[in-house]
Design a protein around this motif. Structure first.
Motif, PDB file in Angstrom:
ATOM      1  N   GLN A 145     -53.068  11.238 -24.441  1.00 54.90           N
ATOM      2  CA  GLN A 145     -52.207  12.342 -24.012  1.00 54.90           C
ATOM      3  C   GLN A 145     -51.927  12.290 -22.510  1.00 54.90           C
ATOM      4  OE1 GLN A 145     -53.941  15.849 -25.712  1.00 54.90           O
ATOM      5  NE2 GLN A 145     -52.123  17.092 -25.401  1.00 54.90           N
ATOM      6  N   SER A 146     -52.994  12.133 -21.721  1.00 55.96           N
ATOM      7  CA  SER A 146     -52.837  12.079 -20.257  1.00 55.96           C
ATOM      8  C   SER A 146     -52.073  10.839 -19.821  1.00 55.96           C
ATOM      9  CB  SER A 146     -54.209  12.102 -19.571  1.00 55.96           C
ATOM     10  OG  SER A 146     -54.928  13.257 -19.942  1.00 55.96           O
ATOM     11  N   ILE A 147     -52.317   9.737 -20.511  1.00 53.73           N
ATOM     12  CA  ILE A 147     -51.631   8.495 -20.159  1.00 53.73           C
ATOM     13  C   ILE A 147     -50.140   8.629 -20.395  1.00 53.73           C
ATOM     14  CG2 ILE A 147     -51.322   6.081 -20.867  1.00 53.73           C
ATOM     15  CD1 ILE A 147     -54.401   5.980 -21.276  1.00 53.73           C
ATOM     16  N   VAL A 148     -49.761   9.142 -21.558  1.00 52.55           N
ATOM     17  CA  VAL A 148     -48.337   9.288 -21.846  1.00 52.55           C
ATOM     18  C   VAL A 148     -47.706  10.328 -20.928  1.00 52.55           C
ATOM     19  CG1 VAL A 148     -46.647   9.896 -23.616  1.00 52.55           C
ATOM     20  CG2 VAL A 148     -48.583   8.473 -24.209  1.00 52.55           C
ATOM     21  N   ALA A 149     -48.455  11.375 -20.585  1.00 55.16           N
ATOM     22  CA  ALA A 149     -47.938  12.367 -19.633  1.00 55.16           C
ATOM     23  C   ALA A 149     -47.628  11.698 -18.301  1.00 55.16           C
ATOM     24  CB  ALA A 149     -48.940  13.495 -19.456  1.00 55.16           C
TER      25      ALA A 149
END
Lengths: 98, 162
Positions: free
Chosen positions: B86-90
């Motif tokens: 989630q954080s990576i794609v954000a």
């Protein structure tokens, strides 16, 4: 132990050894170790050190710009380095990533 | 069936069975329930298929990269450390450009032990509206999933400046 500290210590040791005496890198590799050097695949400490000591220059100096590291699972660590390589007698340094 | 000689050269003690997958682009879309096993797999083919899929997805729709990462995945982007899909794609979807195009120059790979594959990429990144392309290097550590696919455990990205 802090992975960043391990990576930093390794990088300093590796490149100072490389620049002073490439044969001294032998104990950093084992039989199952793999090196891909500019696309050429080499396996095992003996063959790897043979390749590195046969590179066509006498003296060189690595200048390290960035070091990134991450745990790779199973207790291993990935270290990603960028910098430049100055060969004795050459006017321009070569950029590299490793 | 014996793997081809170049695959045997690289397998070492990593385990032949763990790399016994068929390489297609379907491996990376997360929805493949067809386990195409019993076919030898060449790490170079896995790397090439992954690189093609990753950068074409990145350039078309960065949000689509989500199923390539898991909760334990790590990205270091220009020195910034980020964990979890989630954080990576954000992070990737918030990069300050709309359109980009990756042009890949080199792809190197090696088996990483534990059934994984290391992929080392260099190339250029052209941003829409910018005159000069940016040079970059990126390293991926791909790990197999139980479904017969691969996900990105480790991802390190650096621009290469003059």
């Amino acid at each position: 132990m802090d992975p960043d500290a391990v990576a930093k210590a390794f990088v300093e040791h590796y490149y100072s050894t490389f620049d002073a005496n490439r044969a001294g890198l032998a104990n950093l590799y084992q039989e199952g170790s793999m090196l891909t050097f500019e696309g050429q695949k080499i396996q095992g400490s003996q063959s790897i050190v043979a390749k590195l000591t046969s590179l066509p220059f006498q003296q060189c100096k690595h200048n390290i710009t960035t070091v990134d590291c991450q745990p790779s699972g199973s207790g291993g660590m990935l270290v990603f380095v960028s910098g430049n390589l100055q060969l004795a007698g050459e006017q321009h340094a070569l950029k590299f990533s490793q | 069936m014996n793997p081809p000689i170049n695959t045997q050269f690289w397998m070492g003690s990593a385990g032949l069975a763990s790399l016994n997958y068929c390489v297609t682009a379907l491996l990376f879309d997360g929805s493949n329930s067809d386990k195409q096993k019993e076919k030898s797999m060449d790490p170079d083919a896995v790397a090439k298929a992954f690189v093609d899929h990753y950068y074409s997805t990145f350039d078309a729709n960065r949000a689509g990269l989500a199923n390539l990462y898991q909760e334990g995945s790590m990205l270091t982007f220009e020195g910034q450390k980020i964990q979890g899909s989630q954080s990576i794609v954000a992070k990737l979807t918030s990069l300050p450009f709309q359109q980009c195009k990756h042009n890949i120059s080199t792809v190197d790979c090696q088996p990483s032990g534990a059934g994984g594959v290391l992929v080392f990429v260099s190339g250029t990144l052209q941003l829409a509206g910018e005159q000069h392309a940016l040079k970059f290097s990126q390293m991926f550590h791909l790990m197999p999933t139980p479904q017969g696919s691969f996900y990105v455990l480790n991802d390190i990205f650096r621009l290469n400046y003059a």
